[in-house]
Design an enzyme around this catalytic site. Sequence first.
Site, short mmCIF file in Angstrom:
data_model
loop_
_atom_site.label_atom_id
_atom_site.label_comp_id
_atom_site.label_asym_id
_atom_site.label_seq_id
_atom_site.Cartn_x
_atom_site.Cartn_y
_atom_site.Cartn_z
N PHE A 68 -4.98 -20.61 -80.66
CA PHE A 68 -4.37 -19.31 -80.96
C PHE A 68 -5.02 -18.70 -82.19
O PHE A 68 -5.08 -19.32 -83.25
CB PHE A 68 -2.87 -19.46 -81.23
CG PHE A 68 -2.23 -18.18 -81.76
CD1 PHE A 68 -1.87 -17.16 -80.89
CD2 PHE A 68 -2.05 -17.99 -83.12
CE1 PHE A 68 -1.32 -15.97 -81.38
CE2 PHE A 68 -1.50 -16.80 -83.62
CZ PHE A 68 -1.14 -15.80 -82.74
N ASP A 107 9.80 -16.87 -47.89
CA ASP A 107 9.00 -17.52 -48.94
C ASP A 107 7.51 -17.39 -48.64
O ASP A 107 7.07 -16.52 -47.87
CB ASP A 107 9.47 -18.98 -49.08
CG ASP A 107 9.31 -19.52 -50.49
OD1 ASP A 107 8.19 -19.90 -50.85
OD2 ASP A 107 10.31 -19.54 -51.24
N ASP A 108 6.73 -18.29 -49.19
CA ASP A 108 5.27 -18.26 -49.14
C ASP A 108 4.74 -18.19 -47.70
O ASP A 108 5.32 -18.78 -46.79
CB ASP A 108 4.78 -19.55 -49.82
CG ASP A 108 3.32 -19.51 -50.18
OD1 ASP A 108 2.65 -18.54 -49.82
OD2 ASP A 108 2.88 -20.45 -50.85
N ARG A 120 -3.58 -26.77 -57.12
CA ARG A 120 -3.12 -26.37 -55.79
C ARG A 120 -4.20 -25.54 -55.11
O ARG A 120 -3.92 -24.58 -54.40
CB ARG A 120 -1.82 -25.57 -55.89
CG ARG A 120 -0.94 -25.73 -54.67
CD ARG A 120 0.20 -24.72 -54.65
NE ARG A 120 1.13 -25.03 -53.57
CZ ARG A 120 2.01 -24.18 -53.07
NH1 ARG A 120 2.10 -22.96 -53.56
NH2 ARG A 120 2.80 -24.53 -52.10
N TRP A 140 9.56 -14.72 -57.93
CA TRP A 140 8.26 -14.62 -58.62
C TRP A 140 7.82 -16.03 -59.00
O TRP A 140 8.33 -16.63 -59.92
CB TRP A 140 8.43 -13.74 -59.86
CG TRP A 140 7.20 -13.52 -60.68
CD1 TRP A 140 6.47 -14.48 -61.35
CD2 TRP A 140 6.54 -12.29 -60.95
NE1 TRP A 140 5.41 -13.91 -62.00
CE2 TRP A 140 5.42 -12.56 -61.79
CE3 TRP A 140 6.78 -10.96 -60.58
CZ2 TRP A 140 4.57 -11.57 -62.26
CZ3 TRP A 140 5.93 -9.97 -61.05
CH2 TRP A 140 4.83 -10.28 -61.87
N GLY A 143 6.72 -23.45 -59.64
CA GLY A 143 6.81 -24.75 -59.00
C GLY A 143 8.18 -25.33 -59.31
O GLY A 143 8.31 -26.46 -59.75
N GLY A 144 9.22 -24.50 -59.12
CA GLY A 144 10.56 -24.88 -59.55
C GLY A 144 10.73 -24.51 -61.01
O GLY A 144 10.56 -23.36 -61.40
N ASP A 161 12.86 -20.71 -69.25
CA ASP A 161 12.99 -20.47 -70.68
C ASP A 161 13.65 -19.11 -70.92
O ASP A 161 13.78 -18.30 -70.00
CB ASP A 161 11.60 -20.53 -71.35
CG ASP A 161 10.61 -19.57 -70.72
OD1 ASP A 161 10.81 -18.35 -70.84
OD2 ASP A 161 9.62 -20.03 -70.10
N ASP A 199 11.80 -27.84 -57.93
CA ASP A 199 11.42 -28.01 -56.52
C ASP A 199 12.10 -29.24 -55.93
O ASP A 199 11.99 -29.48 -54.73
CB ASP A 199 9.90 -28.17 -56.41
CG ASP A 199 9.20 -26.83 -56.31
OD1 ASP A 199 9.90 -25.80 -56.18
OD2 ASP A 199 7.96 -26.79 -56.38
N GLU A 229 28.22 -29.73 -39.20
CA GLU A 229 27.53 -29.27 -40.41
C GLU A 229 27.78 -27.78 -40.64
O GLU A 229 27.99 -27.34 -41.77
CB GLU A 229 26.02 -29.54 -40.30
CG GLU A 229 25.67 -31.00 -40.44
CD GLU A 229 24.21 -31.31 -40.10
OE1 GLU A 229 23.70 -32.30 -40.62
OE2 GLU A 229 23.60 -30.57 -39.28
C1 DGJ Z 1 6.79 -23.55 -55.27
C2 DGJ Z 1 8.23 -23.14 -55.24
O1 DGJ Z 1 8.95 -23.76 -56.22
C3 DGJ Z 1 8.77 -23.43 -53.85
O2 DGJ Z 1 10.14 -23.18 -53.82
C4 DGJ Z 1 8.03 -22.57 -52.88
O3 DGJ Z 1 8.29 -21.23 -53.14
C5 DGJ Z 1 6.55 -22.86 -52.96
N1 DGJ Z 1 6.07 -22.76 -54.31
C6 DGJ Z 1 5.77 -21.92 -52.09
O4 DGJ Z 1 4.43 -22.06 -52.25
#
Ligand code: DGJ
Length: 747
Positions: free
Chosen positions: A280, A366-367, A443, A477, A528-529, A534, A548, A614
């Site tokens: 920084f 989702d993705d 990834r 996002w 990634g979860g 924060d 995740d 269920e």
């Molecule tokens: C990571 C996220 O945490 C997941 O829930 C999912 O949206 C994947 N990415 C998709 O690539």
Amino acid sequence: MIVYHEPSRTYTLHTKHTTYQLAVHPTGVVQHVYYGPRLRDCDLTGLLRYADRGFSPNPEEAGADRTFSLDTTPQEYSTCGVGDFRLPSIEFELPCGSRTADLRYARGEIRRGKYALEGLPAFYGGEEEWETLSLVLRDDAAQAEVELLYGVLEEYDLITRSVLVRNVGEGPVRLCRCASLCLDLPRSDLDMVTFNGAHLMERCPSRAPLRPGIQSAGSVRGASSHQHNPFVILCDREANEDYGLCYGAMLLYSGNFQAAVETGQFENARLVMGVNPYHFTWTLEPGGVFSAPEAALVCSEAGLGEMSRRFHRAIRDRLVRDHLRGRRKPVLVNNWEATYFDFDPEKLLAIAREAAALGVELFVLDDGWFGKRDDDNSGLGDWQVNTDKLPGGLEALAPTINGLGLSFGLWVEPEMVSEDSDLYRAHPDWALRVPGRAPARGRNQLVLDFSRREVRDHIYAQLHRVLSSAPVTYVKWDMNRSLSGVWSAALPPQRQGEVYHRCVLGVYEMLERLRTDFPEILVEGCCGGGGRFDGGMLYYTPQIWCSDNTDAMDRLRIQYGTSFCYPVCTMGAHVSVVPNEQNGRVTPLETRGIAAMSGAFGYELDLSKCTPEEKACICRQIETYKARWELLQLGDYYRLTDPFREGPYTAWAQVSPDRREALVSVVFGGARAVSPFRVLKLKGLDPGARYQVDGAGCWGGDALMHAGFPLPAVKGDYQAVQLHLTAVDDQLPPCNCVLIESGSINI
Ligand code: DGJ
């Protein structure tokens, strides 16, 4: 309330239950005097002690007085290279090459309302509820003014801090470090609690006594990270949920941070928190200003539980900006764990149809809906609908989903680019990458240089087009790798130290644009979860996908750790299939529902494949959630057990602010043949009230808290119960501790 006392030159900041005092020493050094339970107005400078200590130099202004040293006196903002050898808060690189900082008080001002930080997240609120203390310190050699800002939100027991560094000279000023917060405490017999983990197991509390030297938590991953969280606690060694003095410090920042505590030679402790000094630097042109991200402090004299509840209220009411505030958020279903990349409209609509019938209100795609993306090796950066996969695009799909009675949400990952994408082929220099070094892939993707406006503009224009093309009410996002090879083609070599921070500012700017242009869209943060869970992100994204890892038992731990700072309503939590996709564990559907309900609630499985039993259970869960959401999401949160202690069960409770209603959740561990008779002691109830416990008669609040409630014996692994309590009349006779009626419940 902020009070200035001229004779002692002290500034005293009062919140409802706490007091913070600082003093201006005759040398101009600003000293920290006190932070703790609320006191009447008084001059506490008698607490400051002076002694001639070996190897602790004295500043010039001290003259012949060898008892005043920067190395020993507690300070509001520590310097470096001029006599304080403890953790520095600020460091300049002077034109001569010296890396030092030396600050003296120039002026102070108390004003109504809250200071503003341009382009950065911050607690907010009305003029009438906030007060600001601004202290301007000068470093003449550096040609800089350093403004220490304190925000006091009295009702919420919150004190915020930030720092502005201003170039007041003729030439450039170079900053190499600029923390947001320095807290000098006069004792070191404290425990430090940090929240650590990994992808799939975030924010596990770790508590250890302070020991001589420096202990720290931090991130150099470009995001606040799964591994460490920008929230730390310093507390009495014997502090627990209900007892003891605790200081919580959070940094509202989503990039590289550092929270370090140094135990000094005289049994004192210094906490410094802010942007990580790793890689920084910041160059300020004449007149330029650098703003350090905001930090927030809570002190509780009544244990960790009360500290958390103070953070929860402040974050919920004065940090999160939520157009659905005070209203229930829609119960959602997300197709990720149901289909991953392998979907077509039929599969999606089958899930949506079933979801609508069960009471779900929002469908999230989702993705995999854009570019050429059938796996995670391609397509990021090309935010146009893949019409091979979704003929007719979102323009066709979203209204069809709406027609089923569901609103429509969409996943995006704007900060990333796949090398196999049209965007990368056209603009390879838009990815962060060190010249001459091969990039490390995460990834199989690279990170876009969000420090560059043209990059952000290009991505934003695509997002804007997509979000305008269909009735989208929710955006997830995401951000799925740590930053490496951080180098921007747009900045000269001597300014490369700005890139990490500029990328974070770029993300904030994009999120702010999104909020402004689509005020009705609920944005859920994700990394990634929980890799960017924060206070910075919460300013833009009222909820964040907590992890995740969707296994209910692991989630109890993750949500428990997260709850030390962040309220339940911010934690995205979904019911998913068993065996669980991440760890293979099988838990009952009821248990998965109870775990997810103490979060921003939803489902993440193929509902069209559920059995009738269920589906009936899911229907009940959704009904319960809809009936109790206010209590679950906005109630005062009590941790009743610690899931990391491997006890027989994990329990927590949400209690309405007026204590008339409570919901207690208990999740048992592995089955036992001969289980002891267990009672659970509740918290936060009105001891004088009488509570109707659903299916288990009436109980005194005092009895429930001091004698406890008899837990049922359960059969099978990972069973769960939920107890709903409602106060049935106003007062019990004084001193009553007799159980009106006892009972146990069947599950
Ligand atoms: C990571 C996220 O945490 C997941 O829930 C999912 O949206 C994947 N990415 C998709 O690539």
